[in-house]
Write a protein that holds these residues in place. Sequence first.
Motif, PDB file in Angstrom:
ATOM      1  N   PHE A 150       0.832  -1.203   0.000  1.00 32.39           N
ATOM      2  CA  PHE A 150       0.000   0.000   0.000  1.00 32.39           C
ATOM      3  C   PHE A 150       0.870   1.258   0.000  1.00 32.39           C
ATOM      4  CE2 PHE A 150      -3.737  -2.455   1.819  1.00 32.39           C
ATOM      5  CZ  PHE A 150      -4.565  -2.211   0.730  1.00 32.39           C
ATOM      6  N   LEU A 151       1.954   1.236   0.791  1.00 31.18           N
ATOM      7  CA  LEU A 151       2.842   2.389   0.866  1.00 31.18           C
ATOM      8  C   LEU A 151       3.520   2.637  -0.484  1.00 31.18           C
ATOM      9  CD1 LEU A 151       3.881   4.490   2.888  1.00 31.18           C
ATOM     10  CD2 LEU A 151       5.768   2.937   3.425  1.00 31.18           C
ATOM     11  N   ALA A 152       3.971   1.567  -1.132  1.00 27.86           N
ATOM     12  CA  ALA A 152       4.617   1.707  -2.447  1.00 27.86           C
ATOM     13  C   ALA A 152       3.621   2.210  -3.487  1.00 27.86           C
ATOM     14  CB  ALA A 152       5.206   0.368  -2.882  1.00 27.86           C
ATOM     15  N   SER A 153       2.389   1.707  -3.444  1.00 29.36           N
ATOM     16  CA  SER A 153       1.379   2.170  -4.406  1.00 29.36           C
ATOM     17  C   SER A 153       1.044   3.633  -4.165  1.00 29.36           C
ATOM     18  CB  SER A 153       0.124   1.308  -4.322  1.00 29.36           C
ATOM     19  OG  SER A 153      -0.575   1.507  -3.105  1.00 29.36           O
ATOM     20  N   MET A 154       1.024   4.046  -2.897  1.00 23.47           N
ATOM     21  CA  MET A 154       0.764   5.451  -2.574  1.00 23.47           C
ATOM     22  C   MET A 154       1.810   6.361  -3.204  1.00 23.47           C
ATOM     23  SD  MET A 154       2.049   8.033  -0.434  1.00 23.47           S
ATOM     24  CE  MET A 154       2.826   7.223   0.951  1.00 23.47           C
ATOM     25  N   LEU A 155       3.082   5.968  -3.109  1.00 20.27           N
ATOM     26  CA  LEU A 155       4.150   6.764  -3.710  1.00 20.27           C
ATOM     27  C   LEU A 155       4.019   6.790  -5.235  1.00 20.27           C
ATOM     28  CD1 LEU A 155       7.156   5.597  -1.501  1.00 20.27           C
ATOM     29  CD2 LEU A 155       5.957   7.798  -1.392  1.00 20.27           C
ATOM     30  N   ALA A 156       3.625   5.661  -5.822  1.00 21.38           N
ATOM     31  CA  ALA A 156       3.438   5.610  -7.273  1.00 21.38           C
ATOM     32  C   ALA A 156       2.259   6.474  -7.708  1.00 21.38           C
ATOM     33  CB  ALA A 156       3.241   4.160  -7.723  1.00 21.38           C
ATOM     34  N   PHE A 157       1.175   6.480  -6.928  1.00 21.23           N
ATOM     35  CA  PHE A 157       0.038   7.352  -7.240  1.00 21.23           C
ATOM     36  C   PHE A 157       0.454   8.826  -7.139  1.00 21.23           C
ATOM     37  CE2 PHE A 157      -2.856   3.733  -5.917  1.00 21.23           C
ATOM     38  CZ  PHE A 157      -3.378   3.535  -7.187  1.00 21.23           C
ATOM     39  N   ALA A 158       1.267   9.149  -6.131  1.00 17.79           N
ATOM     40  CA  ALA A 158       1.744  10.526  -5.974  1.00 17.79           C
ATOM     41  C   ALA A 158       2.609  10.929  -7.171  1.00 17.79           C
ATOM     42  CB  ALA A 158       2.524  10.665  -4.674  1.00 17.79           C
ATOM     43  N   LEU A 159       3.437   9.996  -7.655  1.00 15.04           N
ATOM     44  CA  LEU A 159       4.251  10.265  -8.846  1.00 15.04           C
ATOM     45  C   LEU A 159       3.362  10.516 -10.051  1.00 15.04           C
ATOM     46  CD1 LEU A 159       6.938  10.387 -10.374  1.00 15.04           C
ATOM     47  CD2 LEU A 159       6.831   7.882 -10.591  1.00 15.04           C
ATOM     48  N   HIS A 160       2.313   9.702 -10.196  1.00 11.96           N
ATOM     49  CA  HIS A 160       1.379   9.871 -11.317  1.00 11.96           C
ATOM     50  C   HIS A 160       0.716  11.243 -11.273  1.00 11.96           C
ATOM     51  CE1 HIS A 160      -2.854   9.583 -12.833  1.00 11.96           C
ATOM     52  NE2 HIS A 160      -2.194   9.255 -13.912  1.00 11.96           N
ATOM     53  N   LEU A 161       0.294  11.675 -10.079  1.00  9.58           N
ATOM     54  CA  LEU A 161      -0.359  12.977  -9.951  1.00  9.58           C
ATOM     55  C   LEU A 161       0.598  14.109 -10.286  1.00  9.58           C
ATOM     56  CD1 LEU A 161      -2.430  12.354  -6.696  1.00  9.58           C
ATOM     57  CD2 LEU A 161      -3.323  12.624  -9.011  1.00  9.58           C
ATOM     58  N   ASN A 162       1.862  13.974  -9.877  1.00 12.41           N
ATOM     59  CA  ASN A 162       2.849  14.998 -10.204  1.00 12.41           C
ATOM     60  C   ASN A 162       3.076  15.087 -11.706  1.00 12.41           C
ATOM     61  OD1 ASN A 162       4.454  16.604  -8.088  1.00 12.41           O
ATOM     62  ND2 ASN A 162       4.214  14.618  -7.093  1.00 12.41           N
ATOM     63  N   LEU A 163       3.261  13.950 -12.351  1.00 13.83           N
ATOM     64  CA  LEU A 163       3.480  13.948 -13.790  1.00 13.83           C
ATOM     65  C   LEU A 163       2.256  14.483 -14.533  1.00 13.83           C
ATOM     66  CD1 LEU A 163       5.312  10.506 -14.229  1.00 13.83           C
ATOM     67  CD2 LEU A 163       6.320  12.800 -14.183  1.00 13.83           C
ATOM     68  N   SER A 164       1.072  14.102 -14.046  1.00 13.59           N
ATOM     69  CA  SER A 164      -0.151  14.570 -14.698  1.00 13.59           C
ATOM     70  C   SER A 164      -0.282  16.089 -14.600  1.00 13.59           C
ATOM     71  CB  SER A 164      -1.376  13.896 -14.064  1.00 13.59           C
ATOM     72  OG  SER A 164      -1.365  12.505 -14.308  1.00 13.59           O
ATOM     73  N   SER A 165       0.062  16.642 -13.435  1.00 15.41           N
ATOM     74  CA  SER A 165      -0.092  18.092 -13.252  1.00 15.41           C
ATOM     75  C   SER A 165       0.863  18.881 -14.136  1.00 15.41           C
ATOM     76  CB  SER A 165       0.135  18.457 -11.781  1.00 15.41           C
ATOM     77  OG  SER A 165       1.484  18.236 -11.409  1.00 15.41           O
ATOM     78  N   HIS A 166       1.952  18.250 -14.576  1.00 12.65           N
ATOM     79  CA  HIS A 166       2.941  18.963 -15.389  1.00 12.65           C
ATOM     80  C   HIS A 166       2.853  18.650 -16.887  1.00 12.65           C
ATOM     81  CE1 HIS A 166       4.826  19.669 -11.447  1.00 12.65           C
ATOM     82  NE2 HIS A 166       5.476  20.648 -12.027  1.00 12.65           N
ATOM     83  N   TYR A 167       2.327  17.467 -17.228  1.00  9.61           N
ATOM     84  CA  TYR A 167       2.442  17.035 -18.622  1.00  9.61           C
ATOM     85  C   TYR A 167       1.123  16.843 -19.369  1.00  9.61           C
ATOM     86  CZ  TYR A 167       7.318  16.177 -17.441  1.00  9.61           C
ATOM     87  OH  TYR A 167       8.620  16.327 -17.036  1.00  9.61           O
ATOM     88  N   VAL A 168      -0.010  16.853 -18.686  1.00 10.72           N
ATOM     89  CA  VAL A 168      -1.263  16.609 -19.403  1.00 10.72           C
ATOM     90  C   VAL A 168      -2.238  17.784 -19.283  1.00 10.72           C
ATOM     91  CG1 VAL A 168      -1.065  14.110 -19.193  1.00 10.72           C
ATOM     92  CG2 VAL A 168      -2.308  15.377 -17.439  1.00 10.72           C
ATOM     93  N   ARG A 169      -1.722  18.945 -18.911  1.00 13.51           N
ATOM     94  CA  ARG A 169      -2.587  20.115 -18.852  1.00 13.51           C
ATOM     95  C   ARG A 169      -3.110  20.449 -20.246  1.00 13.51           C
ATOM     96  NH1 ARG A 169       0.992  24.193 -14.967  1.00 13.51           N
ATOM     97  NH2 ARG A 169       0.729  23.019 -13.016  1.00 13.51           N
ATOM     98  N   GLY A 170      -4.375  20.803 -20.305  1.00 15.08           N
ATOM     99  CA  GLY A 170      -4.961  21.183 -21.575  1.00 15.08           C
ATOM    100  C   GLY A 170      -5.547  20.027 -22.366  1.00 15.08           C
ATOM    101  N   ILE A 171      -5.289  18.800 -21.944  1.00 14.76           N
ATOM    102  CA  ILE A 171      -5.872  17.645 -22.636  1.00 14.76           C
ATOM    103  C   ILE A 171      -7.282  17.421 -22.082  1.00 14.76           C
ATOM    104  CG2 ILE A 171      -5.646  15.180 -23.129  1.00 14.76           C
ATOM    105  CD1 ILE A 171      -2.662  15.432 -22.705  1.00 14.76           C
ATOM    106  N   PRO A 172      -8.301  17.318 -22.934  1.00 19.43           N
ATOM    107  CA  PRO A 172      -9.664  17.099 -22.455  1.00 19.43           C
ATOM    108  C   PRO A 172      -9.738  15.898 -21.513  1.00 19.43           C
ATOM    109  CG  PRO A 172      -9.663  17.549 -24.801  1.00 19.43           C
ATOM    110  CD  PRO A 172      -8.228  17.398 -24.404  1.00 19.43           C
ATOM    111  N   SER A 173     -10.496  16.036 -20.434  1.00 19.13           N
ATOM    112  CA  SER A 173     -10.458  15.058 -19.348  1.00 19.13           C
ATOM    113  C   SER A 173     -10.954  13.665 -19.747  1.00 19.13           C
ATOM    114  CB  SER A 173     -11.274  15.565 -18.158  1.00 19.13           C
ATOM    115  OG  SER A 173     -12.608  15.861 -18.550  1.00 19.13           O
ATOM    116  N   LEU A 174     -12.051  13.584 -20.492  1.00 15.46           N
ATOM    117  CA  LEU A 174     -12.581  12.264 -20.839  1.00 15.46           C
ATOM    118  C   LEU A 174     -11.663  11.493 -21.796  1.00 15.46           C
ATOM    119  CD1 LEU A 174     -16.462  12.690 -21.118  1.00 15.46           C
ATOM    120  CD2 LEU A 174     -15.161  11.448 -19.395  1.00 15.46           C
TER     121      LEU A 174
END
Length: 289
Positions: A150-174
């Motif tokens: 669970f702890l490792a998955s939490m860190l991976a989810f946090a990494l995903h959120l960081n990458l998403s906030s920097h690299y997928v801005r402007g892409i339609p959500s659906l």
Amino acid sequence: MTERRAELSLVAVTLVAAAGWVFTKFALAGFTPYAFLSIRFAIAAAALALFCWPALRRLQRRQCLRSLTTGAVMGLALLIWIQAIDRTPYIGEGAFIVSLAVVAVPVLGRLLFGDKISIGLVIALVPALAGLAMLSLDQGFHLAPYQLYFLASMLAFALHLNLSSHYVRGIPSLPLATLQLLTVSIISAIAALATETWPREASATAWFWLLCAALIATSLRFALQTSALQHLKPSHASMIFLAEPVWTAVLGALLLGEVMSANQIAGCVLIFTSLLIFRGGTALRLWRR
């Protein structure tokens, strides 16, 4: 949609997300973990694609690549998470550990992108670490294997959120979600083929829970979430999302008969306190309202 209706919709999202933990636990009685993930997210991606096919076709090549890349990181996080779900006797405890991603996101953001760290985060880390320490007491001052997952998955989810906030801005959500879910399905299928014997005769009950996880806890959840977030400030929405681990613990107790020890309850309370401290400014504004 008014702000009040958006708030109620987001509360419903947290309840649906919590139910997804229960659906997953039930479905794993008839499916291997990676096979379950692959089928679940293939169904969810197909369901979302029905509602955004024209927008999906209009995506640029760079947008598709970034969607698939961030989806691969999310897939890695889910491969770890599903192993934790398969092993854990306490989904409520797991939900509180995963919720620490709220605190881990700015820490990773600082390490990867030089983002600023607030004093609230520094203070919030104290009860967060104390909560993890309390959870380890039942295991003789070390975390159990499922807790480490669970702890490792939490860190991976946090990494995903960081990458998403920097690299997928402007892409339609659906369209973004559709490609990310599809990527998760493909990665899970590869993992299943490489490491598992796929179930040949999963029961009708197992298929029912899988469909609930795919259509309710994934597709419906995202649809409600996307609609509600259009009418709420991100800081406001983040406070409502804190209800998810609480709902998960309640559903785990009611539907799975989970009974946590005093140390586990104390650990979860400390983790929740950490999240409230981190979101203290928003919590105070909501209280004044």
